[in-house]
Design a protein around this motif. Structure first.
Motif, PDB file in Angstrom:
ATOM      1  N   GLU A   1       1.056  -1.450  -0.064  1.00  0.00           N
ATOM      2  CA  GLU A   1      -0.094  -0.025  -0.142  1.00  0.00           C
ATOM      3  C   GLU A   1       0.730   1.267  -0.148  1.00  0.00           C
ATOM      4  O   GLU A   1       0.615   2.112  -0.689  1.00  0.00           O
ATOM      5  CB  GLU A   1      -1.003  -0.037   1.274  1.00  0.00           C
ATOM      6  N   ASP A   2       1.814   1.329   0.594  1.00  0.00           N
ATOM      7  CA  ASP A   2       2.594   2.347   0.753  1.00  0.00           C
ATOM      8  C   ASP A   2       3.604   2.518  -0.367  1.00  0.00           C
ATOM      9  O   ASP A   2       3.692   3.723  -1.127  1.00  0.00           O
ATOM     10  CB  ASP A   2       3.890   2.193   2.169  1.00  0.00           C
ATOM     11  N   ASP A   3       3.898   1.344  -1.145  1.00  0.00           N
ATOM     12  CA  ASP A   3       4.698   1.433  -2.660  1.00  0.00           C
ATOM     13  C   ASP A   3       3.694   2.058  -3.374  1.00  0.00           C
ATOM     14  O   ASP A   3       4.214   3.014  -4.365  1.00  0.00           O
ATOM     15  CB  ASP A   3       4.842   0.123  -2.759  1.00  0.00           C
ATOM     16  N   LYS A   4       2.318   1.662  -3.695  1.00  0.00           N
ATOM     17  CA  LYS A   4       1.439   2.393  -4.315  1.00  0.00           C
ATOM     18  C   LYS A   4       1.366   3.910  -4.240  1.00  0.00           C
ATOM     19  O   LYS A   4       1.357   4.534  -5.234  1.00  0.00           O
ATOM     20  CB  LYS A   4       0.246   1.675  -4.130  1.00  0.00           C
ATOM     21  N   HIS A   5       1.275   4.284  -2.977  1.00  0.00           N
ATOM     22  CA  HIS A   5       1.064   5.532  -2.541  1.00  0.00           C
ATOM     23  C   HIS A   5       2.346   6.316  -3.085  1.00  0.00           C
ATOM     24  O   HIS A   5       2.368   7.518  -3.582  1.00  0.00           O
ATOM     25  CB  HIS A   5       0.954   5.932  -1.181  1.00  0.00           C
ATOM     26  N   VAL A   6       3.622   5.820  -2.700  1.00  0.00           N
ATOM     27  CA  VAL A   6       4.735   6.583  -3.208  1.00  0.00           C
ATOM     28  C   VAL A   6       4.899   6.762  -4.628  1.00  0.00           C
ATOM     29  O   VAL A   6       5.162   7.639  -5.194  1.00  0.00           O
ATOM     30  CB  VAL A   6       6.183   5.878  -2.674  1.00  0.00           C
TER      31      VAL A   6
ATOM     32  N   GLU B   1       2.625   6.707  -6.784  1.00  0.00           N
ATOM     33  CA  GLU B   1       1.530   7.604  -7.195  1.00  0.00           C
ATOM     34  C   GLU B   1       2.236   9.228  -7.087  1.00  0.00           C
ATOM     35  O   GLU B   1       2.122  10.175  -7.817  1.00  0.00           O
ATOM     36  CB  GLU B   1       0.242   7.834  -6.414  1.00  0.00           C
ATOM     37  N   LYS B   2       2.818   9.420  -5.874  1.00  0.00           N
ATOM     38  CA  LYS B   2       3.492  10.687  -5.565  1.00  0.00           C
ATOM     39  C   LYS B   2       4.695  11.053  -6.587  1.00  0.00           C
ATOM     40  O   LYS B   2       5.015  12.052  -6.749  1.00  0.00           O
ATOM     41  CB  LYS B   2       4.150  10.660  -4.317  1.00  0.00           C
TER      42      LYS B   2
END
Length: 171
Positions: free
Chosen positions: A52-57, A59-60
């Motif tokens: 989930e963190d990987d997906k968010h990063v 995206e950023k």
């Protein structure tokens, strides 16, 4: 007055607090560090251990790449690429945050101890007499062990570095 730090472009995507600072901050980023953002986007390799963190990063990272690819920002970056060690006009990336892209070219001085981007970060830090900001404890240890004459801050000490007049370079 702005506080200046040398850092990698991906740090701005991973650590949102770097964009929300109590005082104006300028990040000096080697151009090759920007190129890394495109590699991160095209790679299947995870940047973060949590999915989930990987997906968010990612995206950023995509948002940062899209912003830097806007015509005016891209034109500013291109200006820095005309000469070795040229700096782009600053690019605003937050209310009190801006980046300057540096066309760092020389990777020879520390080539055996540090990878090319780490070497460029060190050289920009030395050349601009600006502290280096990183999230890599092993890089900090290698800098200390090699007696590289740069000031380095761990990301966990960012708030201290921003607030401390003694430890940061003002422009």
């Amino acid at each position: 007055m702005s506080r200046q730090f040398v850092t990698e472009a991906v740090m701005l995507a991973i650590y949102g607090e770097l964009l929300l600072t109590p005082v104006p901050v300028e990040y000096m980023i080697p151009y090759t560090s920007l190129l890394e953002l495109y590699e991160f986007l095209s790679s299947d390799e995870a940047l973060m251990s949590n999915a989930e963190d990987d997906k968010h990063v990612k995206e950023k990272v995509r948002e940062l790449v899209d912003y830097l690819d806007e015509p005016l920002n891209k034109k500013k970056i291109q200006k820095a690429l005309n000469m070795p060690w040229a700096k782009s006009p600053y690019i605003l990336i937050g209310e009190s945050t801006r980046i300057t892209v540096v066309n760092a070219m020389d990777t020879a001085p520390y080539g055996e101890l540090f990878d090319p981007i780490e070497t460029e970060l060190l050289l920009v830090s030395q050349r601009e007499q600006t502290p280096l900001l990183t999230d890599q404890p092993e890089l900090i240890h290698r800098i200390i062990d090699a007696s590289v004459p740069v000031q380095v801050f761990d990301i966990d000490d960012f708030e201290f570095a921003v607030e401390s007049d003694h430890f940061t370079h003002n422009i």
